[in-house]
Design an enzyme around this catalytic site. Structure first.
Site, PDB file in Angstrom:
ATOM      1  N   HIS A  34       0.787  -1.403  -0.063  1.00 34.82           N
ATOM      2  CA  HIS A  34       0.152   0.008  -0.112  1.00 34.82           C
ATOM      3  C   HIS A  34       0.930   1.142   0.100  1.00 34.82           C
ATOM      4  O   HIS A  34       0.305   2.337   0.421  1.00 34.82           O
ATOM      5  CB  HIS A  34      -0.935   0.049   1.235  1.00 34.82           C
ATOM      6  CG  HIS A  34      -1.883  -0.996   0.926  1.00 34.82           C
ATOM      7  ND1 HIS A  34      -3.118  -0.600   0.295  1.00 34.82           N
ATOM      8  CD2 HIS A  34      -2.262  -2.075   1.720  1.00 34.82           C
ATOM      9  CE1 HIS A  34      -4.084  -1.726   0.312  1.00 34.82           C
ATOM     10  NE2 HIS A  34      -3.559  -2.674   0.983  1.00 34.82           N
ATOM     11  N   GLY A 120      -4.875 -15.570 -10.049  1.00 38.69           N
ATOM     12  CA  GLY A 120      -5.353 -15.165  -9.027  1.00 38.69           C
ATOM     13  C   GLY A 120      -4.938 -15.337  -7.737  1.00 38.69           C
ATOM     14  O   GLY A 120      -5.494 -14.918  -6.742  1.00 38.69           O
ATOM     15  N   ALA A 121      -3.937 -15.811  -7.529  1.00 39.88           N
ATOM     16  CA  ALA A 121      -3.169 -15.880  -6.094  1.00 39.88           C
ATOM     17  C   ALA A 121      -2.575 -14.857  -5.531  1.00 39.88           C
ATOM     18  O   ALA A 121      -2.062 -14.804  -4.338  1.00 39.88           O
ATOM     19  CB  ALA A 121      -2.482 -17.177  -6.128  1.00 39.88           C
ATOM     20  N   ASP A 170       3.721  -4.757 -10.839  1.00 37.91           N
ATOM     21  CA  ASP A 170       3.709  -6.191 -11.367  1.00 37.91           C
ATOM     22  C   ASP A 170       4.443  -6.419 -12.665  1.00 37.91           C
ATOM     23  O   ASP A 170       5.390  -7.227 -12.867  1.00 37.91           O
ATOM     24  CB  ASP A 170       2.291  -6.910 -11.349  1.00 37.91           C
ATOM     25  CG  ASP A 170       1.519  -6.632 -10.198  1.00 37.91           C
ATOM     26  OD1 ASP A 170       2.196  -6.526  -9.268  1.00 37.91           O
ATOM     27  OD2 ASP A 170       0.275  -7.144 -10.269  1.00 37.91           O
TER      28      ASP A 170
HETATM   29  P1  ADP Z   1      -3.272 -12.821 -11.279  1.00 36.76           P
HETATM   30  O1  ADP Z   1      -3.392 -11.953  -9.952  1.00 36.76           O
HETATM   31  O2  ADP Z   1      -2.726 -13.933 -11.081  1.00 36.76           O
HETATM   32  O3  ADP Z   1      -2.534 -11.798 -12.304  1.00 36.76           O
HETATM   33  P2  ADP Z   1      -5.425 -11.964 -12.760  1.00 36.76           P
HETATM   34  O4  ADP Z   1      -7.047 -12.182 -12.824  1.00 36.76           O
HETATM   35  O5  ADP Z   1      -5.065 -10.790 -12.935  1.00 36.76           O
HETATM   36  O6  ADP Z   1      -4.757 -12.887 -11.685  1.00 36.76           O
HETATM   37  O7  ADP Z   1      -5.181 -12.797 -14.456  1.00 36.76           O
HETATM   38  C1  ADP Z   1      -5.418 -14.082 -14.619  1.00 36.76           C
HETATM   39  C2  ADP Z   1      -5.812 -14.214 -15.983  1.00 36.76           C
HETATM   40  O8  ADP Z   1      -4.442 -14.244 -16.738  1.00 36.76           O
HETATM   41  C3  ADP Z   1      -6.303 -15.655 -16.189  1.00 36.76           C
HETATM   42  O9  ADP Z   1      -7.603 -15.489 -16.047  1.00 36.76           O
HETATM   43  C4  ADP Z   1      -6.012 -15.575 -17.781  1.00 36.76           C
HETATM   44  O10 ADP Z   1      -6.527 -15.143 -18.621  1.00 36.76           O
HETATM   45  C5  ADP Z   1      -4.642 -15.146 -18.009  1.00 36.76           C
HETATM   46  N1  ADP Z   1      -3.415 -16.056 -17.633  1.00 36.76           N
HETATM   47  C6  ADP Z   1      -2.585 -16.209 -16.811  1.00 36.76           C
HETATM   48  N2  ADP Z   1      -2.059 -17.152 -16.753  1.00 36.76           N
HETATM   49  C7  ADP Z   1      -2.206 -17.778 -17.808  1.00 36.76           C
HETATM   50  C8  ADP Z   1      -1.857 -19.234 -18.540  1.00 36.76           C
HETATM   51  N3  ADP Z   1      -0.938 -19.953 -18.021  1.00 36.76           N
HETATM   52  N4  ADP Z   1      -2.752 -19.569 -19.588  1.00 36.76           N
HETATM   53  C9  ADP Z   1      -3.496 -18.722 -20.066  1.00 36.76           C
HETATM   54  N5  ADP Z   1      -3.968 -17.715 -19.503  1.00 36.76           N
HETATM   55  C10 ADP Z   1      -3.503 -17.294 -18.493  1.00 36.76           C
END
Ligand code: ADP
Ligand code: MG
Length: 386
Positions: A34, A120-121, A170
């Site tokens: 933050h 999304g982790a 990021d």
């Molecule tokens: P994070 O916090 O991991 O960035 P986000 O929701 O911002 O979560 O991003 C996740 C999205 O990125 C997934 O829903 C997908 O669309 C894309 N993505 C990430 N990794 C992959 C992968 N290995 N193959 C395909 N799409 C991916």
């Protein structure tokens, strides 16, 4: 089969040839939470989980993309109206568009890709995806874009094609990441500096414990926190006109306005000003390989996020307490809060006990197991040479 081989096999099958391979990484942020929107420091690094792509120009004006993880094939053109439906393909499309908008050349290509960043982790799989393609397109079309601009291409992709209004950290970490180093980024000036970070060499491991919860509050609370910081900043600015962001303020300047701002806002600001200093203290400690001090700062950050900034939650406080009990060197919630992971710095000989205890006790209390991710600080965007 190894990810790289699976990609190559599929690429050959789909396109009948071989291409070049590139990779980039997800990221952690050791400390500096933050602080970004307060003009302070963040301290991220790329990790050994990322995205790998194979790619080859195809001489057309179309992109042919196959996601191994989704087992899905998509074709799209390169004009604004060609935006694909699949959300994963929008990241690639966005990177193409943002490159073109900056005067770069992009023409049709064939690609297959896969990744091992948990989605999304809080490890930014999306930034890994964006920076791999931004780096690869820059290389293949010889656009000579500088690295910071590659990070901004990823950030603008999130803003303009994925509906995520993120900061630069990021993508910055994913593009600039280097094995054995964390990068301190000044979010106000965008100056950055590498610091040595090699906990394995000193007998520690870095492990994330994912609570697998995400509480609803997150986005409204985020806006309220920002507002509190702006309120206090404005109050301090009356006495100290050079203060542009809260991170510019000294602790004693905050004290001067204690009676002038709501107590809640005061506590938020107290956290932020403390956190900016903790990043600097951690950097100093790392130059001495003093991981015990690094760990203590992580606990202080957790305390601040939990009690002053109030963005923790029951699950994360539980994991933090458990870490203390297991003699983990450092532990804190990572990311915006209200769920997600704790990041933990733990001595090798305590690792098994900590992980097993965390799984057992957390499951007992919350009815589902947390996920465990071991991370090692690794290289960011790069071409894979054979
Ligand atoms: P994070 O916090 O991991 O960035 P986000 O929701 O911002 O979560 O991003 C996740 C999205 O990125 C997934 O829903 C997908 O669309 C894309 N993505 C990430 N990794 C992959 C992968 N290995 N193959 C395909 N799409 C991916
Ligand atoms: Mg993301």
């Amino acid at each position: 089969m190894e990810m790289k081989s699976r990609i190559q096999e599929k690429f050959k099958l789909l396109y009948g040839t071989d291409g070049d391979m590139f990779a980039s990484a997800g990221r952690i942020n050791l400390i500096g939470e933050h602080t970004d929107y307060n003009g302070g420091y963040v301290f991220p690094g790329a990790i050994n989980k990322g995205i790998v792509i194979e790619i080859k120009l195809n001489g057309t004006d179309k992109v042919h993309a196959y996601s191994l993880d989704y087992d899905e094939y998509v074709e799209f053109g390169l004009n604004e109206e060609d935006k694909p439906q699949q959300s994963w393909a929008r990241y690639i499309f966005g990177v193409c568009r943002e490159t073109i908008k900056r005067g770069g050349k992009v023409e049709g290509f064939d690609t297959v890709f896969a990744g091992d960043v948990p989605l999304g982790a809080g490890l930014s799989s999306s930034a890994a995806l964006e920076s791999t393609f931004a780096y690869a397109l820059n290389y293949l079309f010889n656009n000579m874009t500088d690295k910071f601009e590659l990070a901004k291409i990823g950030q603008s992709t999130e803003h303009n094609y994925c509906g995520v209004n993120c900061g630069i950290m990021d993508q910055f970490a994913s593009v600039f990441g280097k094995k054995g180093s964390l990068i301190r980024l000044n979010c106000k000036t965008l100056e950055y500096k590498y610091f040595p970070f090699d906990p394995e060499a000193a007998g520690y491991k870095l492990v994330l414990v994912d609570s697998c919860v995400k509480h609803e509050l997150a986005s409204s609370a985020y806006n309220q926190r920002r507002q509190s910081c702006e309120n206090v900043c404005a109050a301090i600015k009356k006495n100290h006109p050079d203060v542009e962001f809260l991170s510019d303020a000294k602790r004693v300047w905050l004290e001067e306005v204690r009676e002038l701002v709501p107590e809640e806002d005061f506590l938020r600001a107290e956290y932020v000003i403390g956190e900016v200093q903790r990043v600097l203290d951690v950097c100093d400690a790392l130059e001495r390989s003093d991981y015990e001090t690094v760990g203590e700062m992580m606990y202080q950050t957790h305390f601040g996020l939990s009690r002053l900034y109030e963005v923790s939650c029951e699950e994360l406080d539980f994991l933090n307490k458990l870490a203390r009990k297991c003699d983990v060197t450092g532990s804190r919630v990572m990311g915006g809060g209200f769920g997600g992971c704790t990041i933990n710095l733990v001595k090798d000989n305590l690792y098994d006990d900590f992980v097993n205890t965390a799984i057992e006790k957390f499951t007992e209390k919350f009815g589902h197991a947390p996920k465990i991710y071991d991370v090692v600080i690794s290289d960011g965007a790069r071409k894979i040479e054979f």
